[in-house]
Design a protein around this motif. Structure first.
Motif, short mmCIF file in Angstrom:
data_model
loop_
_atom_site.label_atom_id
_atom_site.label_comp_id
_atom_site.label_asym_id
_atom_site.label_seq_id
_atom_site.Cartn_x
_atom_site.Cartn_y
_atom_site.Cartn_z
N ALA A 274 0.84 -1.20 0.00
CA ALA A 274 0.00 0.00 0.00
C ALA A 274 0.87 1.25 0.00
O ALA A 274 2.03 1.21 0.43
N LYS B 98 -3.38 -1.30 -1.98
CA LYS B 98 -4.21 -0.47 -1.13
C LYS B 98 -3.60 0.92 -0.92
O LYS B 98 -2.41 1.14 -1.16
N SER C 297 -10.25 0.21 -2.56
CA SER C 297 -8.79 0.25 -2.49
C SER C 297 -8.29 0.81 -1.15
O SER C 297 -7.09 0.98 -0.97
N GLN C 298 -9.20 1.08 -0.23
CA GLN C 298 -8.81 1.59 1.08
C GLN C 298 -8.17 0.48 1.91
O GLN C 298 -8.69 -0.63 2.01
N MET C 299 -7.03 0.78 2.52
CA MET C 299 -6.37 -0.18 3.39
C MET C 299 -7.13 -0.29 4.71
O MET C 299 -7.33 0.71 5.41
#
Length: 495
Positions: free
Chosen positions: A95, A147, A180-182
């Protein structure tokens, strides 16, 4: 953009947990030393002066992030972000930590980054990254989703009033449900650079300030897993119930003229009481701004193969360090960029142009595999990595009005090298009349060569009386008469 340029000069004072002890004094490293051949996950702590037993932090697979200065991406398009994401993912990075500052245009670049990550992830299939190391002769699949998460730069973002929290909350609300958020432990991962002086209008404690900003009682925000980089005494972590962990920014470099150790990490780990620990790792640090600009002109000690040594510490202690953040992907001004120089430089061209650091990515990939799996990957292709300064530390540059950087005495004039060999061989490092040949075993070996005269750096690998590898990087020339005080690292690698 200028608000971000002073960010990383903060937090550089030496805390009590980072003072050198008797076994951290300046050292002379051996000419060749092999990396530990870790075959199974281990929790032993080596090269540390900490006291007590570190608490096990996590049993899940460690993750690796790269810190991205959004303030240096003014010219980026979605396509530029896509290229960076694909490159980072191919090297084992999971990420990007998006360092977001106060510039009005930065939200649009954050949006571009999330759009690019979405496009990248839409083209991926099975989550298999990384299982091996393509840069060293084996095969890697990069199919795992890439991410992003927000790392608020509180040296740039105002945080004295209650309304200042709205900027952070807007970012979090905008991307919390993005694919795509970690996420970490089921929550939106959020970090910071600094923020220990924030009040958000509470007139209360640091804990109260950040609770009001990120974990308000009215539950108006998605659930956040908060792992900030506050420059505070780790013993105060017990009072910070708002944090779910801590990011140790300055653990990437020794804070004095001594070799790096794991002691600062242990100080965080032992004071977090099983909350999430995020370590930092960085290859270099040099910044050269005069008093008429950003007034940052100093180095941190990068000698003794800092990047390799730091990664070996994280591999050796991987069960204690669930998260590692690489500093950085694109901080050109501080010379620890690992990605391509495609962004807008913050007046750092004088020491960045011509100094590509991307060869370090391949070395990092080797270590990332070991960090994630507990096993160093097989080497099926001989490679040599070399780096070093191009000018003597004690040389003078009369035409450089900025002056010699602070801490220049902390570095020695060496060519640093790491060999990855498929079988034993003789490795020769040479620069002009200076030459050193070492019988090197298979695996990873760290080598160095003293530099003292004008010369061109070269490395040769000989096996069975035949040349297995020869590396003569264009531009890797040591010059005893520097045109300026450029302490940046020139980095090269064999094909």
């Amino acid at each position: 953009m200028s608000s971000l340029l002073t960010a990383h000069a903060l937090g550089t004072s030496t805390s009590s947990s980072e003072l050198p002890t008797s076994d951290q004094l300046p050292i002379s490293s051996v000419l060749a030393s092999a990396a530990p051949a870790i075959q199974t996950p281990v929790a032993a702590v080596q090269n540390t002066t900490g006291t007590g037993d570190a608490k096990t932090n996590s049993t899940q697979t460690p993750a690796v992030f790269a810190h991205v200065i959004v303030g240096n991406t003014y010219n980026y398009t979605v396509n530029t972000w896509s290229k960076d994401i694909a490159l980072a993912a191919s090297k084992g990075i999971d990420a990007f930590a998006l360092n977001v500052g106060g510039d009005s245009w930065e939200p649009s670049q954050v949006a571009n980054a999330y759009a690019a990550a979405g496009q990248y992830n839409a083209n991926q299939t099975a989550p298999t990254r990384p299982t091996s190391d393509s840069t060293n002769g084996t095969t890697t699949s990069s199919a795992a989703p890439f991410k992003l998460f927000l790392s608020f730069d509180m040296s740039s973002i105002p945080c004295s009033s209650a309304s200042d929290a709205q900027r952070l909350q807007t970012y979090i609300n905008t991307y919390a449900n993005n694919t795509s958020q970690m996420m970490y432990n089921g929550r939106t991962l959020v970090s910071t650079f600094a923020g220990e002086a924030c009040t958000f209008g509470t007139n209360g404690s640091l804990n109260q300030a950040w609770t009001s900003a990120l974990k308000p009682a009215n539950a108006s925000l998605p659930s956040v897993w908060f792992v900030p980089s506050f420059f505070v005494d780790p013993q105060t972590f017990q009072n910070l119930t708002v944090i779910d962990g801590a990011f140790n920014w300055n653990s990437a470099w020794p804070m004095g003229n001594y070799n790096i150790t794991f002691a600062p990490d242990l100080s965080y780990i032992n004071n977090l009481n099983n909350r999430t620990y995020m370590a930092s790792v960085s290859p270099w640090f040099f910044t050269h701004y005069g008093k008429d600009t950003y007034n940052k002109n100093f180095i941190y000690r990068g000698d003794d193969w800092l990047f390799a040594q730091r990664w070996e510490m994280l591999v050796q202690n991987r069960t204690l360090v669930p998260l590692a953040e690489v500093l950085t992907w694109n901080d050109y001004g501080e010379s620890h960029y690992l990605g391509p120089v495609d962004g807008i430089q913050p007046m750092s061209q004088a020491w960045v142009n011509g100094f590509d650091h991307q060869p370090w990515l391949d070395l990092m990939q080797y270590y990332i595999t070991a960090y994630k799996t507990g096993t160093y990957p097989p080497i099926t292709k001989d490679r040599v990595f070399m780096w070093g300064r191009l000018y003597p530390a004690n040389a003078t540059a009369p035409n450089d009005a900025v002056g010699k950087p602070d801490n220049w005495q902390w570095t020695q004039d060496y060519l640093w090298a790491v060999s990855l060999l498929t079988a034993p061989a003789n490795v020769t490092l040479s620069c002009g009349s200076s030459s050193q040949t070492t019988q090197v075993p298979a695996g990873l070996t760290k080598l160095k060569l003293k530099l003292s005269a004008n010369c061109a750096a070269k490395a040769t690998v000989m096996r069975n009386k035949a040349t297995a590898l020869s590396l003569s990087p264009k531009g890797f020339n040591f010059n005893t008469r520097p045109p300026s005080y450029n302490f940046n690292a020139f980095v090269a690698v064999s094909p």
